[in-house]
Enzyme design. Structure first.
Site, PDB file in Angstrom:
ATOM      1  N   HIS A   6      32.180 -23.615   0.601  1.00 32.24           N
ATOM      2  CA  HIS A   6      31.294 -22.826   1.449  1.00 32.24           C
ATOM      3  C   HIS A   6      29.991 -23.610   1.634  1.00 32.24           C
ATOM      4  O   HIS A   6      29.426 -24.105   0.659  1.00 32.24           O
ATOM      5  CB  HIS A   6      31.006 -21.467   0.813  1.00 32.24           C
ATOM      6  CG  HIS A   6      30.190 -20.571   1.694  1.00 32.24           C
ATOM      7  ND1 HIS A   6      30.719 -19.978   2.832  1.00 32.24           N
ATOM      8  CD2 HIS A   6      28.899 -20.187   1.638  1.00 32.24           C
ATOM      9  CE1 HIS A   6      29.765 -19.264   3.420  1.00 32.24           C
ATOM     10  NE2 HIS A   6      28.651 -19.376   2.726  1.00 32.24           N
ATOM     11  N   MET A  27      38.944 -20.483   8.283  1.00 31.36           N
ATOM     12  CA  MET A  27      37.993 -19.477   8.763  1.00 31.36           C
ATOM     13  C   MET A  27      38.611 -18.090   8.917  1.00 31.36           C
ATOM     14  O   MET A  27      38.147 -17.293   9.748  1.00 31.36           O
ATOM     15  CB  MET A  27      37.361 -19.958  10.072  1.00 31.36           C
ATOM     16  CG  MET A  27      36.656 -21.310   9.962  1.00 31.36           C
ATOM     17  SD  MET A  27      35.385 -21.396   8.682  1.00 31.36           S
ATOM     18  CE  MET A  27      34.027 -20.594   9.531  1.00 31.36           C
TER      19      MET A  27
HETATM   20  C1  GAR Z   1      32.745 -27.271   6.438  1.00 32.45           C
HETATM   21  O1  GAR Z   1      31.369 -27.516   6.599  1.00 32.45           O
HETATM   22  C2  GAR Z   1      32.972 -26.143   5.461  1.00 32.45           C
HETATM   23  O2  GAR Z   1      32.041 -26.108   4.425  1.00 32.45           O
HETATM   24  C3  GAR Z   1      32.834 -24.947   6.347  1.00 32.45           C
HETATM   25  O3  GAR Z   1      33.446 -25.301   7.554  1.00 32.45           O
HETATM   26  C4  GAR Z   1      33.340 -26.723   7.726  1.00 32.45           C
HETATM   27  C5  GAR Z   1      34.725 -27.257   7.996  1.00 32.45           C
HETATM   28  O4  GAR Z   1      34.684 -28.618   8.357  1.00 32.45           O
HETATM   29  N1  GAR Z   1      33.462 -23.805   5.763  1.00 32.45           N
HETATM   30  C6  GAR Z   1      33.104 -22.553   6.037  1.00 32.45           C
HETATM   31  O5  GAR Z   1      32.220 -22.266   6.810  1.00 32.45           O
HETATM   32  C7  GAR Z   1      33.912 -21.491   5.318  1.00 32.45           C
HETATM   33  N2  GAR Z   1      33.473 -20.187   5.691  1.00 32.45           N
HETATM   34  P1  GAR Z   1      35.980 -29.516   8.216  1.00 32.45           P
HETATM   35  O6  GAR Z   1      37.110 -28.800   8.974  1.00 32.45           O
HETATM   36  O7  GAR Z   1      35.620 -30.801   8.891  1.00 32.45           O
HETATM   37  O8  GAR Z   1      36.292 -29.687   6.770  1.00 32.45           O
END
Ligand code: GAR
Length: 196
Positions: A109, A90
Site C-alpha cells: 500500500h 485494485m
Molecule cells: C503501486 O504504487 C502500489 O503501491 C499501488 O498501486 C501501484 C501499482 O503499481 N497499490 C495500491 O494503491 C493498492 N491499493 P504497479 O502495478 O506498477 O506495481
C-alpha cells in the site's frame, strides 16, 4: 520452495520486482500472475518473464463479489500457491476469501499505514502537510489496508511535490521493500523491516 501467486490490476512494476527477486537460493518462486483487468501491461511483462498468467475479469460478475472470487479461487487452485502477493491489485476482497488465505497473503500500500488507507494516498499526504510519506507491506486481513505490518519505507515530502512526483519518489522504494519482505516472509520471518 514456496509458490507465490502475484495479483495485479495494471502496470505490474511491483510484480516484476518480485518476480526478478525470486532466483537463486530465494525461498520462493512465482507460480502465476493473475490480473482482474484484461490486457494490462503487467500481463505481458509476466509472459515476457516466462511466468504463467491468467485473467479473471471482474466486470462480468457485476456486484457478485463471491462469483468473482470463486473464479479467482479456481485459477489459484490450478497453480497451488503457498503465498499470495497483492501487487497493485485494485479489488477489495471479501472476508471469506481473505479467511481462506489468512496468514498467507501480503499487500503493498502506497502510504505509511495506518495513515491513508484506501485511494489517493499521495494527494492526502501532501494535503495534510506531512513531512514524510512512503509505502507499507502488510498481511491482509478482512479490514481494508489493515493487518500486521511487515515492512515500511519512508521518504521525505518535498515542498513542491505533486501526487505524481511523490509517487515517483516512493515507487523505487516499493520495488526494494516488497522483495525484501517477501524473502523474509517466505522463510518464516514476520519481523517488520524498516527502510531505508
Ligand atoms: C503501486 O504504487 C502500489 O503501491 C499501488 O498501486 C501501484 C501499482 O503499481 N497499490 C495500491 O494503491 C493498492 N491499493 P504497479 O502495478 O506498477 O506495481
Amino acid at each position: 520452495s514456496k509458490r507465490v501467486a502475484i495479483l495485479i490490476s495494471g502496470s505490474g512494476s511491483n510484480m516484476v520486482s518480485l518476480a526478478n527477486s525470486m532466483t537463486g537460493d530465494h525461498p520462493a518462486r512465482p507460480c502465476v500472475v493473475v490480473s482482474n483487468v484484461p490486457g494490462v501491461a503487467g500481463l505481458q511483462k509476466a509472459k515476457d518473464l516466462g511466468i504463467a498468467t491468467a485473467c479473471v475479469d471482474h466486470k462480468p460478475f457485476g456486484k457478485d463479489r463471491d462469483g468473482f472470487e470463486k473464479a479467482l479461487s479456481e485459477v489459484l487452485r490450478d497453480h497451488a500457491p503457498d503465498i499470495i502477493c497483492l501487487a497493485g491489485f485494485m479489488r477489495i476482497l471479501t472476508p471469506g476469501f481473505v479467511a481462506d488465505w489468512e496468514g498467507r497473503m501480503l499487500n503493498i500500500h502506497p502510504s505509511l499505514l495506518p495513515l491513508y488507507k484506501g485511494l489517493n494516498t499521495h494527494a492526502r499526504a501532501i494535503a495534510a502537510g506531512d513531512a514524510e510519506a512512503g509505502c507499507t507491506i502488510h498481511e491482509v486481513t478482512a479490514a481494508l489496508d489493515d493487518g500486521p505490518i511487515l515492512g515500511q519505507a519512508r521518504v521525505a515530502v518535498a515542498p513542491d511535490d505533486t501526487p505524481d512526483t511523490l509517487a515517483a519518489r516512493i515507487l523505487p522504494w516499493e520495488h526494494r521493500l516488497y522483495p525484501a519482505v517477501l524473502e523474509r516472509f517466505a522463510a518464516g520471518d514476520r519481523t517488520p523491516l524498516f527502510l531505508p
